[in-house]
Motif scaffolding. Sequence first.
Motif, short mmCIF file in Angstrom:
data_model
loop_
_atom_site.label_atom_id
_atom_site.label_comp_id
_atom_site.label_asym_id
_atom_site.label_seq_id
_atom_site.Cartn_x
_atom_site.Cartn_y
_atom_site.Cartn_z
N PHE A 81 19.23 8.59 4.33
CA PHE A 81 18.84 7.49 5.22
C PHE A 81 18.83 7.92 6.69
N ILE A 82 19.95 8.48 7.14
CA ILE A 82 20.10 8.83 8.55
C ILE A 82 19.04 9.84 8.98
N HIS A 83 18.86 10.87 8.19
CA HIS A 83 17.92 11.93 8.57
C HIS A 83 16.48 11.45 8.51
N PHE A 94 0.82 -1.21 0.00
CA PHE A 94 0.00 0.00 0.00
C PHE A 94 0.86 1.26 0.00
N PHE A 95 2.07 1.16 0.51
CA PHE A 95 3.02 2.27 0.44
C PHE A 95 3.32 2.59 -1.02
N GLU A 96 3.65 1.58 -1.79
CA GLU A 96 3.96 1.78 -3.20
C GLU A 96 2.74 2.27 -3.98
N GLU A 97 1.57 1.79 -3.60
CA GLU A 97 0.34 2.17 -4.28
C GLU A 97 -0.01 3.63 -4.05
N ASN A 98 0.18 4.12 -2.82
CA ASN A 98 -0.25 5.47 -2.45
C ASN A 98 0.84 6.53 -2.61
N LEU A 99 2.08 6.15 -2.33
CA LEU A 99 3.17 7.13 -2.35
C LEU A 99 4.35 6.57 -3.16
N PRO A 100 4.16 6.38 -4.46
CA PRO A 100 5.20 5.72 -5.27
C PRO A 100 6.54 6.44 -5.29
N LYS A 101 6.52 7.76 -5.32
CA LYS A 101 7.76 8.53 -5.37
C LYS A 101 8.56 8.36 -4.08
N LEU A 102 7.87 8.47 -2.95
CA LEU A 102 8.54 8.31 -1.66
C LEU A 102 8.97 6.85 -1.46
N PHE A 103 8.16 5.94 -1.95
CA PHE A 103 8.50 4.51 -1.85
C PHE A 103 9.84 4.23 -2.55
N LEU A 104 10.01 4.75 -3.76
CA LEU A 104 11.26 4.56 -4.49
C LEU A 104 12.43 5.25 -3.79
N HIS A 105 12.14 6.41 -3.19
CA HIS A 105 13.19 7.14 -2.46
C HIS A 105 13.67 6.30 -1.28
N PHE A 106 12.75 5.70 -0.55
CA PHE A 106 13.12 4.83 0.58
C PHE A 106 13.90 3.61 0.07
N LYS A 107 13.44 3.04 -1.04
CA LYS A 107 14.10 1.87 -1.60
C LYS A 107 15.54 2.18 -2.02
N SER A 108 15.74 3.38 -2.53
CA SER A 108 17.09 3.76 -2.98
C SER A 108 18.09 3.77 -1.83
N TYR A 109 17.59 3.99 -0.61
CA TYR A 109 18.45 3.97 0.57
C TYR A 109 18.33 2.67 1.36
N SER A 110 17.58 1.70 0.80
CA SER A 110 17.33 0.43 1.49
C SER A 110 16.75 0.65 2.87
N LEU A 111 15.85 1.62 2.95
CA LEU A 111 15.21 1.96 4.23
C LEU A 111 13.94 1.12 4.35
#
Length: 477
Positions: A418-420, A343-360
């Motif tokens: 990631f840290i912030h 549901f994260f990817e469904e609702n907030l795709p841009k932020l989801f990819l941002h988190f994925k880029s940092y392996s968060l």
Amino acid sequence: MTFLNLLSCKNWFSSNLAVDRGQIKEHLRSEGFIWLCPAFFLKMFSYFCFIGLLSGKRNGILSSPEYEARTGRMYKPPPPSTRRKNIEFEPLSTTALILEDRPANLPAKSVEEALRHRQEYDEMVAEAKKREIKEAHKRKKIMRERFKQEENIASAMVIWVNEILPNWEGMRATRRVRELWWQGLPPSVRGKVWSLAVGNELNITPELYEIFLSRAKERWKSFSETTSENDIEDAGASVADREASLELIKLDISRTFPSLYIFQKGGPYHDLLHSVLGAYTCYRPDVGYVQGMSFIAAVLILNLEEADAFIAFANLLNKPCQLAFFRVDHSMMLKYFAAFEVFFEENLPKLFLHFKSYSLTPDIYLIDWIFTLYSKSLPLDLACRVWDVFCRDGEEFLFRTGLGILRLYEDILLQMDFIHIAQFLTKLPEDITSEKLFSCIAAIQMQNSNKKWAQVFASLMKDNKEGDKNHSPALKS
């Protein structure tokens, strides 16, 4: 400026009692006090008046009214100062110092400079008035909203007490009640509604609570007599003896809502919270005490009587989601995180990819939110409103709230690394409001490919394949 200057001023004033405020200010300037703030001048003026009063009484010097009364002559003040004076008032703040003339020993202001200073002063005053008016409007708006909220709560309370609660089973699922529920429960009925919504599938009675509370007290007594605190901490971490975590409760209670000062030692709810948590560890030794439980129990204690709080607490922690987290069931927790990411990817795709880029991964921020049901992360009144809808919608709303928080701060999080991001989500801003958060929560759609939360989670339960997406490094370690 030295003590000698001050002494000189005192002696001068003692010998010149019939002087006005302007003459005192002029003398202060001549003694080197020119650039002191007006507040200091007022203090000096009061000081000199007091000194003069004492000196006058001691030396027999008369004030001007006494002089006129005794001699019958009119007192004539000394001639006015020849210093330029083109302002119409005495400055009451440092802002007005720009209008003051320079001391006599400095070059006088030109006409252009004086006009410029007057214009700058008028602009400063106008800006200050604008700010004051703006702040006044803001205060009035807040008061109007507060009055409106209080009126809504009062009217909602009447509906809950007179219509809904007497007909709970028949009305709880109606559209009208669900909409009223979303707006937040009135504090006076909140505990009652929570108890009804959570239920009592475990069939716990107040008498059963007293039994486990007595057992907890006996164990506290035996631990204090036979075991040191360090040994107890080691024992509390052992799965074989979960009841030893009774003593660990003492360490965690002091960290529960520390700003309220009501659960700490000596506070009115300290012993009550201790009792509820202690009784639970004896009731469920397979779970024991886990950090975060104290916040859940504390919120219940604030809204329910002691036995009712324990009953709601035990039943709440027996729900599948809470049981999985508090028993640290890694496989179940991973499935909850995987469902959340769908549901994260469904609702907030841009932020989801941002988190994925940092392996968060979700465990980094969701664990604390779920363990305390947001009562540690959000302001208490806002957390209670989250609890209101959680009791209505179940575990789905916990993850929907998490997505609402991410949506609310999406623009900020997209600018962080990631840290912030981890630091920000661990300690959310304190100025978060219920209106903004619930507006973002309402915008979250808990549906993916025509599947709702329960269906997505059920499909993940059936799926035995664990891809990289469903793994959390923090949990595997």
